[in-house]
Design a protein around this motif. Structure first.
Motif, mmCIF file in Angstrom:
data_model
loop_
_atom_site.group_PDB
_atom_site.id
_atom_site.type_symbol
_atom_site.label_atom_id
_atom_site.label_comp_id
_atom_site.label_asym_id
_atom_site.label_seq_id
_atom_site.Cartn_x
_atom_site.Cartn_y
_atom_site.Cartn_z
ATOM 1 N N ASP A 128 -10.627 9.075 -29.170
ATOM 2 C CA ASP A 128 -10.411 9.018 -27.722
ATOM 3 C C ASP A 128 -11.037 10.211 -27.004
ATOM 4 O OD1 ASP A 128 -9.011 6.673 -28.064
ATOM 5 O OD2 ASP A 128 -7.024 7.629 -27.950
ATOM 6 N N ASP A 129 -11.144 11.342 -27.698
ATOM 7 C CA ASP A 129 -11.673 12.563 -27.086
ATOM 8 C C ASP A 129 -13.195 12.671 -27.149
ATOM 9 O OD1 ASP A 129 -9.132 13.348 -26.440
ATOM 10 O OD2 ASP A 129 -8.895 14.685 -28.167
ATOM 11 N N VAL A 130 -13.869 11.715 -27.746
ATOM 12 C CA VAL A 130 -15.327 11.755 -27.777
ATOM 13 C C VAL A 130 -15.819 11.610 -26.341
ATOM 14 C CG1 VAL A 130 -17.425 10.574 -28.535
ATOM 15 C CG2 VAL A 130 -15.526 10.855 -30.117
ATOM 16 N N PRO A 131 -16.592 12.582 -25.882
ATOM 17 C CA PRO A 131 -17.021 12.526 -24.479
ATOM 18 C C PRO A 131 -17.993 11.371 -24.239
ATOM 19 C CG PRO A 131 -18.093 14.355 -25.610
ATOM 20 C CD PRO A 131 -17.110 13.744 -26.579
ATOM 21 N N ALA A 132 -17.908 10.829 -23.056
ATOM 22 C CA ALA A 132 -18.837 9.768 -22.668
ATOM 23 C C ALA A 132 -20.218 10.376 -22.462
ATOM 24 C CB ALA A 132 -18.361 9.106 -21.388
ATOM 25 N N LEU A 133 -21.213 9.589 -22.719
ATOM 26 C CA LEU A 133 -22.587 10.045 -22.546
ATOM 27 C C LEU A 133 -22.971 9.827 -21.091
ATOM 28 C CD1 LEU A 133 -25.025 11.171 -24.064
ATOM 29 C CD2 LEU A 133 -25.802 8.815 -24.378
ATOM 30 N N ALA A 134 -23.062 10.919 -20.347
ATOM 31 C CA ALA A 134 -23.392 10.817 -18.923
ATOM 32 C C ALA A 134 -24.876 10.530 -18.738
ATOM 33 C CB ALA A 134 -23.012 12.112 -18.214
ATOM 34 N N SER A 135 -25.670 11.288 -19.406
ATOM 35 C CA SER A 135 -27.114 11.051 -19.353
ATOM 36 C C SER A 135 -27.717 11.694 -20.587
ATOM 37 C CB SER A 135 -27.717 11.644 -18.080
ATOM 38 O OG SER A 135 -27.566 13.045 -18.101
ATOM 39 N N GLY A 136 -28.882 11.279 -20.912
ATOM 40 C CA GLY A 136 -29.529 11.853 -22.073
ATOM 41 C C GLY A 136 -30.606 10.925 -22.590
ATOM 42 N N ASP A 137 -31.218 11.369 -23.629
ATOM 43 C CA ASP A 137 -32.295 10.564 -24.197
ATOM 44 C C ASP A 137 -31.754 9.596 -25.244
ATOM 45 O OD1 ASP A 137 -31.597 12.335 -26.137
ATOM 46 O OD2 ASP A 137 -33.593 13.142 -26.479
ATOM 47 N N LEU A 138 -32.636 8.818 -25.779
ATOM 48 C CA LEU A 138 -32.251 7.801 -26.763
ATOM 49 C C LEU A 138 -31.685 8.432 -28.030
ATOM 50 C CD1 LEU A 138 -32.136 4.832 -27.418
ATOM 51 C CD2 LEU A 138 -34.486 4.972 -28.239
ATOM 52 N N PHE A 190 -28.058 9.352 -27.426
ATOM 53 C CA PHE A 190 -27.264 8.124 -27.408
ATOM 54 C C PHE A 190 -27.042 7.607 -28.822
ATOM 55 C CE2 PHE A 190 -27.098 3.461 -27.358
ATOM 56 C CZ PHE A 190 -25.945 3.282 -26.604
ATOM 57 N N SER A 191 -28.100 7.599 -29.634
ATOM 58 C CA SER A 191 -27.998 7.107 -31.013
ATOM 59 C C SER A 191 -27.035 7.955 -31.838
ATOM 60 C CB SER A 191 -29.377 7.100 -31.678
ATOM 61 O OG SER A 191 -30.214 6.191 -31.039
ATOM 62 N N VAL A 192 -27.114 9.270 -31.673
ATOM 63 C CA VAL A 192 -26.226 10.174 -32.405
ATOM 64 C C VAL A 192 -24.780 9.919 -32.002
ATOM 65 C CG1 VAL A 192 -25.543 12.589 -32.672
ATOM 66 C CG2 VAL A 192 -27.945 11.951 -32.842
ATOM 67 N N ARG A 193 -24.539 9.768 -30.705
ATOM 68 C CA ARG A 193 -23.180 9.504 -30.229
ATOM 69 C C ARG A 193 -22.667 8.182 -30.773
ATOM 70 N NH1 ARG A 193 -20.224 6.727 -26.850
ATOM 71 N NH2 ARG A 193 -18.435 7.700 -25.859
ATOM 72 N N GLN A 194 -23.488 7.161 -30.730
ATOM 73 C CA GLN A 194 -23.073 5.847 -31.220
ATOM 74 C C GLN A 194 -22.796 5.880 -32.726
ATOM 75 O OE1 GLN A 194 -22.246 4.792 -28.148
ATOM 76 N NE2 GLN A 194 -22.459 2.818 -29.140
ATOM 77 N N TYR A 195 -23.619 6.599 -33.461
ATOM 78 C CA TYR A 195 -23.397 6.739 -34.897
ATOM 79 C C TYR A 195 -22.070 7.457 -35.162
ATOM 80 C CZ TYR A 195 -23.869 8.165 -39.726
ATOM 81 O OH TYR A 195 -23.641 8.377 -41.054
ATOM 82 N N THR A 196 -21.815 8.516 -34.408
ATOM 83 C CA THR A 196 -20.568 9.272 -34.556
ATOM 84 C C THR A 196 -19.357 8.396 -34.258
ATOM 85 O OG1 THR A 196 -21.702 11.317 -33.961
ATOM 86 C CG2 THR A 196 -19.302 11.304 -33.748
#
Length: 107
Positions: free
Chosen positions: A39-49, A52-58
């Motif tokens: 629940d504490d994983v921060p939302a991706l406000a902006s960034g490169d692909l 985004f991929s690293v966040r989604q993998y995490t």
């Protein structure tokens, strides 16, 4: 002799129940901790692909770990229920033997 055996069985099953309840509690706490971390994983406000991929993998890895923890919680709950049933049966048998011994002594 029978009473002593029943008492030992009841004590052993009580110890098993205590251990099963502790494992159930630990599994529940682990699942709760993982849910809070997810629940504490921060939302991706902006960034490169790549970001985004690293966040989604995490998030996917944490979700898989949470699913495994919840399965472990369910499993430990079943073990605790079985341990509780075993202890109740052993306690009941011990009480029956003690009651019979008391009746015999009274007679």
């Amino acid at each position: 002799m029978v009473a002593r055996v029943r008492a030992v069985r009841e004590r052993d099953s009580r110890i098993g129940l205590v251990e099963a309840l502790a494992e159930e509690r630990a599994a529940h706490e682990r699942a709760t901790e993982l849910q809070e971390r997810l629940d504490d994983v921060p939302a991706l406000a902006s960034g490169d692909l790549t970001s985004f991929s690293v966040r989604q993998y995490t998030v996917a890895a944490m979700s898989a770990e949470l699913a495994a923890a919840r399965a472990g919680t369910d499993s430990s709950r079943l073990v605790a229920l079985a341990a509780r049933d075993r202890w109740r049966a052993d306690r009941s048998r011990l009480a029956a033997v003690e009651s019979l011994i008391e009746r015999r002594d009274a007679a």
